[in-house]
Design a protein around this motif. Structure first.
Motif: not given
Ligand code: CO
Length: 261
Positions: A120-125
């Protein structure tokens, strides 16, 4: 030489961008566990043709697919095949079409079924970095301002930007001047002017930045095996607010009619 598009060319770019974005969204909506990457590429091919467009990727330097579908540690230029997507995979979808003589290019990464906190962090960032870059696509700024905004956003989150692949000008051809790196270089970079159209496309790795190409000659993967995400829009540089061209608003009426076929 960086092309400045006139009003008529910009109208065409809006239409090409809309078709590229509608196909990308349709493709994203059909991602599910069990579907193969070839089924996704075939589906995109049908949709692109249905709108009266052509893939900008198929045959480009011999590239064998209509779209680029890259799974997990694959960064970009994945080649569709028999692989079935599994719950918990992440998949990057890159769609570029030629419509009315102009190219629209866009990409996004989605989770298959669901994803954990790290993905989720990878996609959001990565998506946030894209929008930070887009916000700099204003006349009078430089390419470097886009690069810096992207790099800062990614690195302050502890993730890495890929160096070997970069954004680009886009218009009658998919790849035009200037190059738009997702990291700052020492070079003096071009000044942005109203009427330039740019594909801004951060590729972000959860681990280290370095990548390699698989034996198929296309698929780019992270060297450390960490997962990677990719978000891209085609954007018009303007005096005040940049305009995202890869959005559904300007769908050409001719292809809207065709799409129901
Ligand atoms: Co591109």
């Amino acid at each position: 030489m960086i092309a400045i598009k006139n009003q008529q060319e910009i109208r065409s770019m809006r239409e090409a961008g809309a078709v590229a974005n509608v196909v990308l969204n349709e493709l994203a909506a059909s991602v599910r566990p069990g579907i193969t990457t070839r089924e996704l590429d075939d589906y995109a091919s049908t949709r692109i043709a249905g709108y009266g467009a052509k893939s900008a990727f198929l045959g480009y330097h011999g590239y064998p697919c209509h779209t680029c579908i890259s799974v997990n540690q694959e960064v970009v230029h994945g080649v569709a095949g028999d692989r079935e997507l599994e719950f918990g995979d992440i998949v990057s979808l890159d769609v570029g079409v030629c419509y009315g003589g102009f190219v629209g290019d866009n990409a996004m990464t989605v989770a298959v079924g669901g994803c954990g906190a790290a993905d989720r962090k990878l996609l959001d960032v990565t998506e946030k970095a894209l929008f930070a870059g887009i916000a700099q696509a204003v006349a009078g700024r430089r390419v470097k301002d886009i690069s810096r905004a992207i790099q800062n956003c990614v690195e302050e989150s502890g993730l890495s930007v890929v160096r070997e692949y970069v954004g680009h000008g886009v218009g009658k051809s998919m790849h035009e001047d200037p190059k738009i790196p997702n990291y700052v270089t020492e070079d003096r970079t071009p000044m942005l002017r109203s009427g330039m159209t740019l594909a801004i496309e951060p590729m972000v790795n959860y681990g280290m930045a370095s990548v390699k190409i698989l034996a198929d000659g296309w698929t780019v993967v992270t060297r450390d095996g960490s997962r990677s995400a990719h978000f891209e829009h085609t954007v018009l540089v303007a005096d005040e607010e940049p305009e995202i061209l890869t959005c559904p608003e300007n769908m050409p009426s001719a292809s809207r009619a065709r799409s129901s076929n």
